[in-house]
Write an enzyme that holds these catalytic residues in place. Structure first.
Site, PDB file in Angstrom:
ATOM      1  N   ILE A 156     -35.275   2.912  32.005  1.00 57.65           N
ATOM      2  CA  ILE A 156     -36.452   2.226  31.455  1.00 57.65           C
ATOM      3  C   ILE A 156     -36.264   2.141  29.954  1.00 57.65           C
ATOM      4  O   ILE A 156     -35.778   3.084  29.318  1.00 57.65           O
ATOM      5  CB  ILE A 156     -37.774   2.943  31.838  1.00 57.65           C
ATOM      6  CG1 ILE A 156     -38.994   2.204  31.271  1.00 57.65           C
ATOM      7  CG2 ILE A 156     -37.796   4.379  31.372  1.00 57.65           C
ATOM      8  CD1 ILE A 156     -40.321   2.656  31.855  1.00 57.65           C
ATOM      9  N   VAL A 158     -38.268   0.411  26.449  1.00 55.66           N
ATOM     10  CA  VAL A 158     -39.207  -0.427  25.699  1.00 55.66           C
ATOM     11  C   VAL A 158     -38.510  -0.688  24.367  1.00 55.66           C
ATOM     12  O   VAL A 158     -38.035   0.267  23.714  1.00 55.66           O
ATOM     13  CB  VAL A 158     -40.565   0.288  25.504  1.00 55.66           C
ATOM     14  CG1 VAL A 158     -41.460  -0.478  24.565  1.00 55.66           C
ATOM     15  CG2 VAL A 158     -41.254   0.484  26.857  1.00 55.66           C
ATOM     16  N   LYS A 165     -46.716   1.956  21.868  1.00 59.28           N
ATOM     17  CA  LYS A 165     -47.907   1.100  21.909  1.00 59.28           C
ATOM     18  C   LYS A 165     -48.497   1.040  23.312  1.00 59.28           C
ATOM     19  O   LYS A 165     -49.329   0.190  23.607  1.00 59.28           O
ATOM     20  CB  LYS A 165     -47.541  -0.307  21.431  1.00 59.28           C
ATOM     21  CG  LYS A 165     -47.156  -0.394  19.960  1.00 59.28           C
ATOM     22  CD  LYS A 165     -46.878  -1.856  19.610  1.00 59.28           C
ATOM     23  CE  LYS A 165     -46.934  -2.170  18.140  1.00 59.28           C
ATOM     24  NZ  LYS A 165     -45.987  -1.635  17.278  1.00 59.28           N
ATOM     25  N   GLY A 168     -44.647   1.435  27.764  1.00 57.24           N
ATOM     26  CA  GLY A 168     -43.881   2.257  28.698  1.00 57.24           C
ATOM     27  C   GLY A 168     -44.800   2.846  29.765  1.00 57.24           C
ATOM     28  O   GLY A 168     -44.511   2.782  30.964  1.00 57.24           O
ATOM     29  N   GLU A 190     -34.765   9.205  37.673  1.00 58.10           N
ATOM     30  CA  GLU A 190     -33.449   9.818  37.533  1.00 58.10           C
ATOM     31  C   GLU A 190     -33.294  10.420  36.138  1.00 58.10           C
ATOM     32  O   GLU A 190     -33.367   9.711  35.134  1.00 58.10           O
ATOM     33  CB  GLU A 190     -32.403   8.720  37.749  1.00 58.10           C
ATOM     34  CG  GLU A 190     -31.010   9.231  37.866  1.00 58.10           C
ATOM     35  CD  GLU A 190     -30.059   8.099  38.230  1.00 58.10           C
ATOM     36  OE1 GLU A 190     -30.477   7.151  38.923  1.00 58.10           O
ATOM     37  OE2 GLU A 190     -28.910   8.160  37.776  1.00 58.10           O
TER      38      GLU A 190
HETATM   39  C1  LIG Z   1     -34.689   7.437  33.439  1.00 61.36           C
HETATM   40  C2  LIG Z   1     -34.549   7.012  32.028  1.00 61.36           C
HETATM   41  O1  LIG Z   1     -34.444   5.845  31.785  1.00 61.36           O
HETATM   42  S1  LIG Z   1     -34.606   8.151  30.789  1.00 61.36           S
HETATM   43  C3  LIG Z   1     -34.555   7.180  29.307  1.00 61.36           C
HETATM   44  C4  LIG Z   1     -35.874   6.670  28.888  1.00 61.36           C
HETATM   45  N1  LIG Z   1     -35.702   5.634  27.887  1.00 61.36           N
HETATM   46  C5  LIG Z   1     -35.422   5.894  26.588  1.00 61.36           C
HETATM   47  O2  LIG Z   1     -35.323   7.034  26.140  1.00 61.36           O
HETATM   48  C6  LIG Z   1     -35.199   4.688  25.711  1.00 61.36           C
HETATM   49  C7  LIG Z   1     -35.973   4.770  24.390  1.00 61.36           C
HETATM   50  N2  LIG Z   1     -37.405   4.989  24.598  1.00 61.36           N
HETATM   51  C8  LIG Z   1     -38.209   4.075  25.192  1.00 61.36           C
HETATM   52  O3  LIG Z   1     -37.790   3.028  25.658  1.00 61.36           O
HETATM   53  C9  LIG Z   1     -39.699   4.376  25.246  1.00 61.36           C
HETATM   54  O4  LIG Z   1     -40.069   5.157  24.158  1.00 61.36           O
HETATM   55  C10 LIG Z   1     -40.153   5.061  26.566  1.00 61.36           C
HETATM   56  C11 LIG Z   1     -39.800   4.183  27.768  1.00 61.36           C
HETATM   57  C12 LIG Z   1     -39.527   6.434  26.757  1.00 61.36           C
HETATM   58  C13 LIG Z   1     -41.680   5.229  26.511  1.00 61.36           C
HETATM   59  O5  LIG Z   1     -42.251   3.956  26.330  1.00 61.36           O
HETATM   60  P1  LIG Z   1     -43.353   3.737  25.178  1.00 61.36           P
HETATM   61  O6  LIG Z   1     -43.860   2.349  25.311  1.00 61.36           O
HETATM   62  O7  LIG Z   1     -42.782   4.130  23.865  1.00 61.36           O
HETATM   63  O8  LIG Z   1     -44.424   4.798  25.676  1.00 61.36           O
HETATM   64  P2  LIG Z   1     -46.006   4.731  25.508  1.00 61.36           P
HETATM   65  O9  LIG Z   1     -46.373   3.990  24.273  1.00 61.36           O
HETATM   66  O10 LIG Z   1     -46.607   4.308  26.780  1.00 61.36           O
HETATM   67  O11 LIG Z   1     -46.299   6.269  25.318  1.00 61.36           O
HETATM   68  C14 LIG Z   1     -45.850   6.845  24.122  1.00 61.36           C
HETATM   69  C15 LIG Z   1     -45.795   8.323  24.289  1.00 61.36           C
HETATM   70  O12 LIG Z   1     -44.434   8.727  24.289  1.00 61.36           O
HETATM   71  C16 LIG Z   1     -44.199   9.613  23.205  1.00 61.36           C
HETATM   72  N3  LIG Z   1     -42.952   9.166  22.579  1.00 61.36           N
HETATM   73  C17 LIG Z   1     -41.803   9.781  22.700  1.00 61.36           C
HETATM   74  N4  LIG Z   1     -40.838   9.138  22.029  1.00 61.36           N
HETATM   75  C18 LIG Z   1     -41.393   8.078  21.456  1.00 61.36           C
HETATM   76  C19 LIG Z   1     -40.921   7.026  20.628  1.00 61.36           C
HETATM   77  N5  LIG Z   1     -39.645   6.925  20.264  1.00 61.36           N
HETATM   78  N6  LIG Z   1     -41.792   6.090  20.229  1.00 61.36           N
HETATM   79  C20 LIG Z   1     -43.055   6.178  20.593  1.00 61.36           C
HETATM   80  N7  LIG Z   1     -43.561   7.138  21.376  1.00 61.36           N
HETATM   81  C21 LIG Z   1     -42.745   8.085  21.801  1.00 61.36           C
HETATM   82  C22 LIG Z   1     -45.342   9.522  22.271  1.00 61.36           C
HETATM   83  O13 LIG Z   1     -45.601  10.805  21.754  1.00 61.36           O
HETATM   84  C23 LIG Z   1     -46.469   8.992  23.136  1.00 61.36           C
HETATM   85  O14 LIG Z   1     -47.195  10.043  23.667  1.00 61.36           O
HETATM   86  P3  LIG Z   1     -48.758  10.196  23.365  1.00 61.36           P
HETATM   87  O15 LIG Z   1     -49.421   8.923  23.797  1.00 61.36           O
HETATM   88  O16 LIG Z   1     -49.137  11.368  24.207  1.00 61.36           O
HETATM   89  O17 LIG Z   1     -48.853  10.438  21.904  1.00 61.36           O
END
Ligand SMILES: CC(=O)SCCNC(=O)CCNC(=O)[C@H](O)C(C)(C)COP(=O)(O)OP(=O)(O)OC[C@H]1O[C@@H](n2cnc3c(N)ncnc32)[C@H](O)[C@@H]1OP(=O)(O)O
Length: 368
Positions: A156, A158, A165, A168, A190
């Site tokens: 996944i 974003v 925002k 995710g 996973e």
């Molecule tokens: C199975 C796998 O794919 S594991 C790998 C997951 N993907 C990644 O690590 C790629 C990089 N990260 C991303 O794409 C995204 O940050 C995701 C998918 C992990 C989460 O999506 P987002 O749209 O940022 O999440 P969303 O806005 O819904 O929630 C944010 C929450 O995540 C936390 N967070 C962790 N890392 C981050 C970040 N880099 N940016 C923003 N929020 C983050 C925040 O603390 C927030 O939590 P809160 O609402 O309790 O304060």
């Protein structure tokens, strides 16, 4: 990506070629053209995909994409399955390699992969509808004997400008809806990164807090903890959910056992009100659980250890067992090892307690 040829210190071109393959362009003009061509491509892909969720009518304002519950509200999700998956994913690979830690591309020749694209529609100056890609999820659908299916979220992402925002979390909710509405066996993830696990657990807790079939069992365990004072007991005691609750949660919410146990621990924290009064008991429960997870149920049996290991297969059925060669360690060696073990355990418990507190606070805020 635009690659400007030239003699640098490092040969970036071959490294980038590995990542971008035929998507690597060398001329600036060509690079700039990809902005409109790729947008058109995404538009054509999603026009053949299945729309899964429409944005809510009034959730959007120009500087905020979250609605009052902190969820993204200005997006659509399209499911792409079958033949277009390979072509679409080959364009996403560079993003996967650059932006998801430790990731490997999925096998696009396997027809069981599906891609869920999150997009935002924008009207440009000519009133033509443009498409902005916000993120995507790659989900593997596999058969479960005899006549069921399971979904596993493999990747996944974003895109960085849209992270934090709510997109995710909203995409995870869409995937939960898919799992529930199609009545698959479960939806697993996973090797989730901590950031993803945080968002996932928050969402699952919100669902579990209003899931009535587990509320009696939860209250009963909370009452037992309050009366039994686990920190004073010499024998570790079981405060997990009953088997029927695990099964109800999987059947109705599609949450697998491993994830439910993680959430159950936080549900206990939320139930022990006021938590400060029961903190010692609660910490004892978390410590006992972590100890069992790391050193196995047979921690008293010298030399025999069962541990969970990261795996690309079913996490519930994967573990490793090893037997140490030197079962008869001498007193001082074993004392040293024991105090190291105790220190590592204490650190793990501290980390987990911090995580639990953070998530519990977020969930309490969102349900107020
Ligand atoms: C199975 C796998 O794919 S594991 C790998 C997951 N993907 C990644 O690590 C790629 C990089 N990260 C991303 O794409 C995204 O940050 C995701 C998918 C992990 C989460 O999506 P987002 O749209 O940022 O999440 P969303 O806005 O819904 O929630 C944010 C929450 O995540 C936390 N967070 C962790 N890392 C981050 C970040 N880099 N940016 C923003 N929020 C983050 C925040 O603390 C927030 O939590 P809160 O609402 O309790 O304060």
């Amino acid at each position: 990506m635009f690659f400007k040829g030239g003699k640098g210190i490092t040969d970036l071109k071959s490294a980038l070629k590995n990542m971008f393959a035929e998507n690597l362009v060398e001329k600036k003009e060509e690079f700039l053209n990809t902005f409109s061509s790729e947008r058109l491509y995404i538009k054509s892909v999603i026009s053949s995909g299945v729309a899964l969720e429409q944005p809510t009518a009034n959730g959007r304002s120009s500087d905020s994409s979250k609605n009052s519950k902190g969820e993204a509200s200005d997006f659509e999700v399209f499911k792409v399955a079958g033949e277009p998956v390979g072509h679409l994913y080959s364009r996403l690979v560079p993003l996967v390699l650059l932006l998801i830690d430790g990731s490997n591309p999925i096998d696009i020749n396997d027809p069981r992969w599906e891609i869920y694209m999150v997009v935002r529609k924008t009207a440009d100056l000519q009133e033509d509808i443009g498409i902005n890609m916000i993120g995507f999820a790659a989900v593997y659908r596999f058969h479960r004997y005899p006549d069921s299916q399971r979904l596993r979220l493999g990747q996944i992402l974003v895109l960085p400008p849209y992270q934090g925002k709510g997109y995710g979390g909203s995409l995870l909710k869409v995937l939960n809806n898919v799992a529930v509405s199609e009545d698959v066996y479960d939806l697993t993830v996973e090797e989730p990164e901590d950031s993803l696990q945080h968002v996932r657990t928050k969402i699952d807790l919100q669902r579990l807090l209003v899931f009535s079939p587990i509320q009696n069992a939860l209250s009963a365990v909370v009452s037992r903890i309050k009366s039994e004072n686990p920190s004073k007991r010499s024998e570790p005691c079981q405060y997990g959910p009953p088997r029927s609750a695990v099964e109800d949660v999987r059947k109705s919410l599609k949450i697998n056992k491993r994830q439910f146990l993680q959430c159950w621990e936080i549900l206990l924290y939320l139930g022990l009100d006021p938590i400060d009064k029961y903190m010692e008991s609660y910490r004892a429960i978390v410590t006992a659980r972590i100890k069992t997870d790391i050193i196995g149920k047979d921690s008293e049996v010298v030399g025999k250890r069962i541990i969970d290991v990261p795996t690309e297969f079913d996490q519930e059925t994967s573990f490793a067992m090893f037997k140490s060669q030197n079962g008869n360690v001498t007193g001082s060696e074993s004392d040293g090892a024991k105090s190291n073990q105790e220190e590592s355990l204490r650190q793990l418990v501290d980390e987990r307690m911090k995580e639990i507190k953070l998530i519990a606070e977020k969930v309490s805020m969102s349900t107020r």
